[in-house]
Design a protein around this motif. Structure first.
Motif: not given
Length: 257
Positions: A1-2, A35, A38-39, A143-144
């Protein structure tokens, strides 16, 4: 996640708890807050799908390519650490919807024809180890990775911070996998790839931090990046500027109880 999305989610959750007057437990999910959006599956598991939908609604047009920022650096270089902690990470935190960051830990290191010690680094063996640890973390966590690297580089001791930073931002990645990458050959391969990327720079780098934008280096952009990377990224983005660039506020359509 941003991270900008994460801040919004946390603020929404906190506001909901204050207004209800009831203390709610944290979402019963195995994912860290970074996260949650994230989805869709993760958002549902963590009970934050509504907040994630609101965050997504404020993102810029994804058909416009983001500004590509690539940093060539060394793990123990004081100037590199300052740039990551004071410019690059804060800018990414605010503008990650319109920029991508690629980290290349190598810098002024040299490859040697030695199987036992194939690299030598400007700040000694600890920096070579730091470069390789960060290369392995980037490879393993995806991502992290940037959050972990920032955590390390902004710490008092980069190497000692590696394990706790990994556990904080990527708890599903074991430290043993990073250690195995460093000790069993994968790390050398990753560093060789970083060396090749660094040697391929045109013009050739003369110092670190060395920053390229959309694959190109200019002294003008370097000067702007060192003084205000945030404003430079906003300037280079070709799409409609996000609210952060314009200083405008965005009011999300949210409900209260």
């Amino acid at each position: 996640m941003k991270l900008s999305g994460l801040v919004a989610v946390l603020l929404l959750l906190c506001a909901a708890r204050r207004n209800s007057g009831i203390s709610h437990p944290k979402p019963s999910c195995r994912y860290p807050p970074s996260q949650w959006c994230r989805s869709l599956e993760i958002a549902i598991a963590c009970k934050v799908q509504k907040q994630c939908m609101e965050v997504n609604a404020t993102r810029p047009n994804q058909s416009v390519p983001p500004v590509s920022v690539t940093l060539y650096y060394e793990s123990l270089c004081p100037a590199c650490r300052a740039f990551i902690s004071q410019q690059l990470f804060p800018t990414w935190t605010m503008l990650q919807d319109i920029m991508t960051v690629t980290l290349v830990p190598y810098g002024n290191a040299k490859e040697l024809p030695s199987a036992n010690s194939p690299f030598t680094c400007q700040h000694g063996e600890p920096e070579c180890r730091g470069n390789m640890i960060e290369a392995c973390i980037i490879h393993l966590t995806g991502h992290s990775a940037f959050q972990i690297i920032y955590c390390m580089e902004s710490s008092a001791d980069v190497l000692s911070a590696a394990r706790p930073c990994l556990q904080l931002y990527s708890p599903s990645t074991s430290w043993s996998s990073v250690d195995s990458c460093v000790k069993r050959g994968s790390g050398n391969q990753l560093m060789h790839a970083n060396a090749a990327m660094t040697r391929a720079l045109s013009p050739a780098h003369t110092h670190v931090p060395w920053v390229t934008f959309n694959g190109e280096y200019t002294e003008e952009n370097e000067d702007k990046a060192m003084s205000s990377l945030f404003h430079l990224v906003c300037q280079l983005y070709k799409g409609v500027k996000p609210p952060a660039c314009n200083g405008a506020t965005v009011r999300l359509n949210r409900g209260f109880c």
